[in-house]
Design an enzyme around this catalytic site. Structure first.
Site, PDB file in Angstrom:
ATOM      1  CG  LEU A   6       0.168  -1.793   0.555  1.00  0.00           C
ATOM      2  CD1 LEU A   6       0.514  -1.869  -0.931  1.00  0.00           C
ATOM      3  CD2 LEU A   6       1.433  -1.879   1.396  1.00  0.00           C
ATOM      4  CB  SER A   8      -1.582   6.303   0.012  1.00  0.00           C
ATOM      5  OG  SER A   8      -2.939   6.735   0.035  1.00  0.00           O
ATOM      6  N   GLY A   9      -2.137   7.757   2.969  1.00  0.00           N
ATOM      7  CA  GLY A   9      -2.469   9.074   3.499  1.00  0.00           C
ATOM      8  C   GLY A   9      -3.686   9.664   2.809  1.00  0.00           C
ATOM      9  N   GLY A  10      -4.166   9.002   1.751  1.00  0.00           N
ATOM     10  CA  GLY A  10      -5.358   9.442   1.031  1.00  0.00           C
ATOM     11  C   GLY A  10      -6.627   8.849   1.631  1.00  0.00           C
ATOM     12  CB  CYS A  97       4.430   1.998  -9.321  1.00  0.00           C
ATOM     13  SG  CYS A  97       4.545   2.324  -7.546  1.00  0.00           S
ATOM     14  CB  CYS A 192       3.070   7.983  -7.353  1.00  0.00           C
ATOM     15  SG  CYS A 192       3.942   6.656  -8.209  1.00  0.00           S
TER      16      CYS A 192
END
Length: 354
Positions: A6, A8-10, A97, A192
């Protein structure tokens, strides 16, 4: 091994990709989209996230798939948060989540086709007594097991947490040395799905405003007004608009729309030593024999680096925890997260009741 990751772009999830590739794996990358484009009450266009995730995938020559779960997120998580707030409780959307979306709906949609799912959470996997347990991270400040404390055994059995043995500064260093696109990106804060949207603005859209009195608990004197109990949580200190502070929210009267506050840092009324939990969910299994007993545990009632010590007992379906030290701001609706006495294994969590 066939691994889904997964992304997230982080920086954290990007380092996970880097570490897996260094170990010889070729993970398939997934970005979970939960925000609704064009919705004025949700500011999660995800453009920057997807751009950075795509750049990371391209750097390692890996496939990236975007999984749109915004409807599932709204139905399962955002609506849960609004319902709890309406009831005067303090929800934790991030916990739900993880349980329902990241390791629930994603598993049904795509994760089921993989041997493992890797994430950038700061946690670990502990194999003990022939079973798999959720373990805490090396970095106590970043440890995220409290956000994972509602997952089940099938979920934890399939997860990989490559960052569990690293400190946050080590993760940053790895990202910089590897030249990852997100190496200098700041960590995200807050819930989020809200993005840059103010939390109170979001709540106001669904619950509106209703003026009510702010009462000093000790004297019964009205010292101000608020715009709805749903904007406030037990233990809150900021955002009350009162002079002569500090003031702390101690109690809420839902029926009469009254907020009770107390003045000062060390007022006994803002503290408690114990709380109950219902709907307790064990991640792997109940580590204690059934029946009456008192167990030495550590616990958290909010996301902090500290693990507090206490004793846990059970009466019927309710678990009761007595802390060894005073607790500030015990908020019904939040999760009480229970660990072993050494804060090594997270056993599970239950919703705190008033």
């Amino acid at each position: 091994m066939n691994i889904a990751t997964l992304l997230s772009g982080g920086v954290d999830s990007s380092v996970v990709v880097h570490l897996l590739c260094e170990q010889g794996y070729k993970p398939t990358l997934f970005y979970i989209k939960i925000g609704m484009d064009g919705a004025e009450y949700m500011d999660c266009s995800a453009e920057e996230d997807i751009e950075l995730a795509t750049a990371t995938a391209r750097k390692y020559g890996l496939p990236l798939e975007i999984i749109d779960l915004h409807k599932e997120y709204w139905d399962g998580v955002a609506s849960y948060a609004i319902d709890k707030i309406r009831k005067g409780l303090t929800p934790n959307p991030d916990v739900m989540c993880n349980k329902l979306i990241k390791f629930g709906c994603f598993e049904e949609r795509a994760g089921k086709d993989f041997d493992k799912t890797a994430t950038g959470h700061y946690a670990s996997i502990v194999e003990q007594d022939g079973k798999i347990w959720l373990g805490t991270a090396k970095d106590p400040v970043k440890d995220q097991t409290d956000f994972l404390a509602q997952i089940n055994y099938l979920q934890v059995s399939k997860l990989m947490f490559p960052l569990g043995g690293l400190m946050k500064n080590e993760v940053r260093d790895l990202a910089l040395k590897a030249g990852l696109p997100s190496a200098k990106r700041k960590d995200s804060q807050g819930i989020c799905f809200l993005g840059k949207i103010n939390y109170n603005d979001f709540v106001r859209r669904f619950l509106g405003e209703k003026e009510g009195p702010i009462i000093e608990l000790e004297t019964g004197k009205k010292i101000g007004t608020h715009r709805g109990y749903w904007f406030h949580t037990i233990g809150q200190r900021k955002g009350l608009g009162l002079s002569g502070g500090p003031w702390f929210v101690i109690r809420k009267d839902i029926q009469e729309n009254i907020i009770y506050v107390s003045h000062g840092y060390d007022v006994d009324t803002q503290y408690g030593y114990e709380f109950g939990m219902h709907d307790f969910s064990f991640i792997t299994e109940n580590p204690w024999t059934e029946g009456a007993g008192e167990y030495d545990v550590t616990f958290k009632i909010r996301h902090t680096p500290e693990f507090l010590h206490g004793k846990l007992t059970r009466t019927g379906d309710t678990y009761h925890l007595v802390s060894s030290e005073k607790l500030q701001g015990i908020a019904p609706g939040q999760f009480g997260v229970i660990y072993d006495k050494d804060s090594r294994i997270c056993f599970g969590s239950g919703e705190i009741i008033g």
